[in-house]
Design a protein around this motif. Structure first.
Motif, PDB file in Angstrom:
ATOM      1  N   LEU A   1       0.838  -1.205   0.000  1.00 19.81           N
ATOM      2  CA  LEU A   1       0.000   0.000   0.000  1.00 19.81           C
ATOM      3  C   LEU A   1       0.870   1.252   0.000  1.00 19.81           C
ATOM      4  O   LEU A   1       0.603   2.214  -0.731  1.00 19.81           O
ATOM      5  CB  LEU A   1      -0.914  -0.013   1.229  1.00 19.81           C
TER       6      LEU A   1
ATOM      7  N   ARG B   1       1.211   4.454  -2.673  1.00 23.66           N
ATOM      8  CA  ARG B   1       1.045   5.861  -2.311  1.00 23.66           C
ATOM      9  C   ARG B   1       2.240   6.715  -2.701  1.00 23.66           C
ATOM     10  O   ARG B   1       2.217   7.921  -2.495  1.00 23.66           O
ATOM     11  CB  ARG B   1       0.814   5.975  -0.805  1.00 23.66           C
TER      12      ARG B   1
ATOM     13  N   GLU C   1       3.085   5.761   8.611  1.00 19.60           N
ATOM     14  CA  GLU C   1       1.758   6.370   8.596  1.00 19.60           C
ATOM     15  C   GLU C   1       0.675   5.286   8.490  1.00 19.60           C
ATOM     16  O   GLU C   1      -0.330   5.317   9.214  1.00 19.60           O
ATOM     17  CB  GLU C   1       1.685   7.296   7.386  1.00 19.60           C
TER      18      GLU C   1
ATOM     19  N   GLU D   1      -2.269   4.168  11.141  1.00 15.44           N
ATOM     20  CA  GLU D   1      -3.689   4.032  10.798  1.00 15.44           C
ATOM     21  C   GLU D   1      -4.236   2.689  11.274  1.00 15.44           C
ATOM     22  O   GLU D   1      -5.311   2.616  11.856  1.00 15.44           O
ATOM     23  CB  GLU D   1      -3.885   4.110   9.275  1.00 15.44           C
TER      24      GLU D   1
ATOM     25  N   LYS E   1      -3.077   0.795  13.568  1.00 14.10           N
ATOM     26  CA  LYS E   1      -3.079   0.725  15.026  1.00 14.10           C
ATOM     27  C   LYS E   1      -4.288   1.457  15.596  1.00 14.10           C
ATOM     28  O   LYS E   1      -4.950   0.982  16.509  1.00 14.10           O
ATOM     29  CB  LYS E   1      -1.781   1.338  15.560  1.00 14.10           C
ATOM     30  N   GLU E   2      -4.558   2.616  15.005  1.00 15.04           N
ATOM     31  CA  GLU E   2      -5.707   3.381  15.478  1.00 15.04           C
ATOM     32  C   GLU E   2      -6.988   2.570  15.300  1.00 15.04           C
ATOM     33  O   GLU E   2      -7.855   2.527  16.168  1.00 15.04           O
ATOM     34  CB  GLU E   2      -5.824   4.699  14.711  1.00 15.04           C
ATOM     35  N   ARG E   3      -7.085   1.900  14.135  1.00 15.51           N
ATOM     36  CA  ARG E   3      -8.268   1.087  13.880  1.00 15.51           C
ATOM     37  C   ARG E   3      -8.399  -0.013  14.937  1.00 15.51           C
ATOM     38  O   ARG E   3      -9.460  -0.236  15.499  1.00 15.51           O
ATOM     39  CB  ARG E   3      -8.186   0.467  12.489  1.00 15.51           C
TER      40      ARG E   3
ATOM     41  N   LEU F   1      -2.837   5.237  21.298  1.00 19.09           N
ATOM     42  CA  LEU F   1      -4.014   6.080  21.414  1.00 19.09           C
ATOM     43  C   LEU F   1      -4.765   5.666  22.665  1.00 19.09           C
ATOM     44  O   LEU F   1      -5.291   4.576  22.743  1.00 19.09           O
ATOM     45  CB  LEU F   1      -4.851   5.827  20.180  1.00 19.09           C
TER      46      LEU F   1
ATOM     47  N   LEU G   1     -11.600   7.702  10.211  1.00 17.72           N
ATOM     48  CA  LEU G   1     -12.160   6.596  10.991  1.00 17.72           C
ATOM     49  C   LEU G   1     -12.650   7.076  12.350  1.00 17.72           C
ATOM     50  O   LEU G   1     -13.710   6.716  12.824  1.00 17.72           O
ATOM     51  CB  LEU G   1     -11.084   5.526  11.164  1.00 17.72           C
TER      52      LEU G   1
ATOM     53  N   HIS H   1      -3.318  10.404  -1.542  1.00 23.63           N
ATOM     54  CA  HIS H   1      -3.734   9.009  -1.467  1.00 23.63           C
ATOM     55  C   HIS H   1      -5.178   8.860  -1.000  1.00 23.63           C
ATOM     56  O   HIS H   1      -5.869   7.925  -1.383  1.00 23.63           O
ATOM     57  CB  HIS H   1      -2.776   8.189  -0.593  1.00 23.63           C
TER      58      HIS H   1
END
Lengths: 135, 458
Positions: free
Chosen positions: A53, A57, A104, A108, A110-112, B2, B91, B143
């Motif tokens: 991915l 990008r 980055e 993402e 990890k946040e999910r 987080l 998200l 992106h």
């Protein structure tokens, strides 16, 4: 996947940086990829979704240059040759161009995961104490 | 990492920041049907405190397809709403809104881009903050554009191509107004995204759309003082003025009516649009209530189940499978009255011929006073009903504020409709027939009639 690295630890300590810098330069040169015209980030294994991915990008110019470097290195490796000295990757050219994108994407993901595992608590509104009743 | 406690605090902080206010359906609110307007740190706001436990909040920006600099920019900007901002990822915005039990939406019309949310009354500060964030600090990343926005734009394009009705309406608008209002609402070809759109062009356009003079905040079911307070607090970071070069390149000219005819072959379905110059919005300068009455007199669409209705065109419809509707599309400085016929090609042609005959008979005065009376009642009902319907009222009000600092007040439009006389309606029909029509036929061109066959001037 971004590679595990001691660099942030070392860079935080100036005295250690002064010690390690010559060693690091020597190591990077000795590992030989610069003599094939590659950059360190070209060596990151790309057989996983995150790096694939990140590669998608990349800005078009960066992606083109990456393919060019790889094909050149492949050709050199086949013909058992090294680039002439002036065409070696210079240390200042050897910048991480892919690692920031990978980090980055990892952030993402990890946040999910964190949001998936979230525990929801309803806020408890503090009740005012009414007059106490004595019997 | 987080931390979860931070997330909770973020989502619910607003509830603690103020005393919990509650209002239930049975209690009387200030209850005004009229919008209260005002100004908070340079942002135009309008609110009406409808009684009820939920609030509908929207940011209405003057950035519809009419004002876009390049094809597709409005579509792109709409799809970029609620993506990621400097402070939160897409998200996270979605999850937090889910937790608060809210709905997020964004859509656009020819004139406006609407970004809104529906939520429980107590969460007002959270969503005002969210809208401010979308306006001031959305990250327009390449992106995100290629991975998330572009596929949606392509879908919108496909959806447009599959609908003869949408194509016919778009074609009629472009015949009537050429550029500006005539720009298609959804991408009509692939050029927008193959040639013009990119994350940075969308970002550039956002500086126009989200500059303080170009948008308004409209709320239904919120107290004016509250809204004003929170807009003051959160909209400070929004830019006060769009860059000068951008302002000059955005076309904002008075719309002009042209008219003409266009025929487009299409394999699935037939649609015919007969359009005439109409009335502008009440807040614009060219408001003609008689056009609205004429539209409801012609009608075509039934409000009653299992009946084709009593309007003139519903009687004219050639078969039960043919649908006719007359609409007065109103814009800030112009309007379009159109009759749209859908169905099989034979029936569409027959109905269109009948429709023009009906217009002639209205213009010739061969119409019962009762019919006009009925039409006035229907027009008034429709007007008040759309106004009560919260989402339609939001956009009209916002648009009125941006264009003339005047909210769209239903009581006044309803009064104007009441004042329409029979002679005015007849005169309006006559002017329509004398002016150039915009006729577009989409479908089986072998059978669909030309404007000349119908006896219309183009």
């Amino acid at each position: 996947m971004s590679q595990p690295s001691l660099a942030p630890f070392v860079l935080k300590r100036q005295w250690l940086t002064r010690w390690m810098k010559p060693l690091a330069n020597w190591y990077a040169n000795a590992s030989g990829y610069r003599k094939l015209g590659l950059r360190a980030d070209d060596l990151i294994p790309e057989e996983n979704d995150t790096v694939l991915l990140a590669l998608k990008r990349l800005p078009p110019k960066e992606a083109y240059d990456r393919v060019f470097r790889m094909r050149r290195a492949f050709q050199l490796s086949l013909s058992h040759q090294l680039l002439p000295k002036e065409e070696h990757t210079k240390p200042e050219e050897d910048v991480p161009y892919l690692t920031p994108l990978i980090q980055e994407i990892e952030a993402e993901l990890k946040e999910r995961e964190d949001l998936e595992a979230m525990v929801i608590e309803k806020p408890t509104v503090q009740k005012k104490h009414g007059p106490k009743l004595y019997h | 990492m987080l931390s979860r406690s931070v997330l909770r605090r973020g989502a619910l902080r607003c509830q603690f920041a103020q005393p919990v206010q509650k209002r239930y359906l049975a209690e009387a609110a200030s209850g005004s049907f009229q919008y209260q307007t005002g100004d908070a740190s340079g942002v135009k706001i309008a609110s009406r405190d409808l009684a009820g436990p939920t609030t509908t909040l929207a940011l209405v920006a003057k950035a519809g397809t009419r004002y876009q600099l390049l094809p597709g920019l409005t579509e792109g900007l709409e799809k970029f709403a609620f993506r990621g901002t400097e402070r939160r990822s897409a998200l996270r915005i979605v999850r937090e809104s889910e937790l608060l039990g809210a709905e997020l939406e964004s859509y656009h019309s020819r004139e406006n881009l609407v970004i809104g949310a529906k939520f429980l009354r107590d969460d007002l500060p959270y969503f005002v903050e969210l809208l401010a964030e979308v306006a001031s600090s959305t990250k327009y990343l390449p992106h995100v554009y290629t991975e998330e926005v572009l596929p949606l734009i392509q879908l919108a394009h496909k959806k447009f191509l599959a609908s003869p009705k949408a194509i016919a309406l778009s074609s009629a608008h472009s015949l009537a107004f050429h550029r500006g209002l005539g720009t298609p609402v959804s991408p009509a070809s692939s050029t927008p995204y193959t040639k013009y759109l990119a994350a940075d062009t969308i970002e550039y356009f956002s500086q126009f759309a989200y500059a303080k003079p170009n948008f308004a905040i409209v709320a239904n079911g919120a107290e004016h003082a509250d809204l004003s307070k929170w807009v003051n607090e959160f909209f400070g970071g929004v830019s006060a003025k769009a860059p000068e070069d951008l302002l000059q390149s955005v076309r904002d000219k008075q719309s002009k009516y042209y008219g003409g005819e266009e025929r487009i072959a299409h394999g699935s379905g037939n649609s015919l649009v007969l359009a005439f110059p109409g009335s502008s919005s009440f807040t614009g300068g060219f408001y003609k209530p008689e056009i609205q009455v004429l539209a409801s007199l012609l009608g075509g669409k039934s409000n009653i189940k299992w009946s084709s209705g009593f309007s003139l065109l519903s009687k004219a419809a050639a078969s039960p499978g043919t649908s006719v509707e007359t609409k007065s599309a109103i814009y800030s400085d112009a309007g379009l009255l159109y009759i749209n016929v859908n169905g099989t090609a034979e029936n569409v042609s027959a109905t269109a011929i009948e429709a023009v005959k009906t217009l002639h008979s209205i213009a010739g005065g061969k119409i019962a006073a009762e019919d006009i009376k009925k039409a006035k009642a229907a027009a008034k009902f429709q007007e008040l009903e759309t106004g009560q319907d919260i989402s339609a009222g939001l956009e009209l009000t916002g648009s009125g504020l941006i264009h003339g600092s005047k909210a769209y007040q239903l009581d006044e439009t309803a009064k104007a409709i009441d004042g329409v006389t029979d002679a005015q309606v007849k005169a309006a029909a006559k002017t329509l027939l004398e002016s150039k029509a915009s006729v577009s036929a989409v479908g089986d061109l072998f059978l669909l009639p030309y404007a000349e066959d119908l006896g219309l001037k183009v």
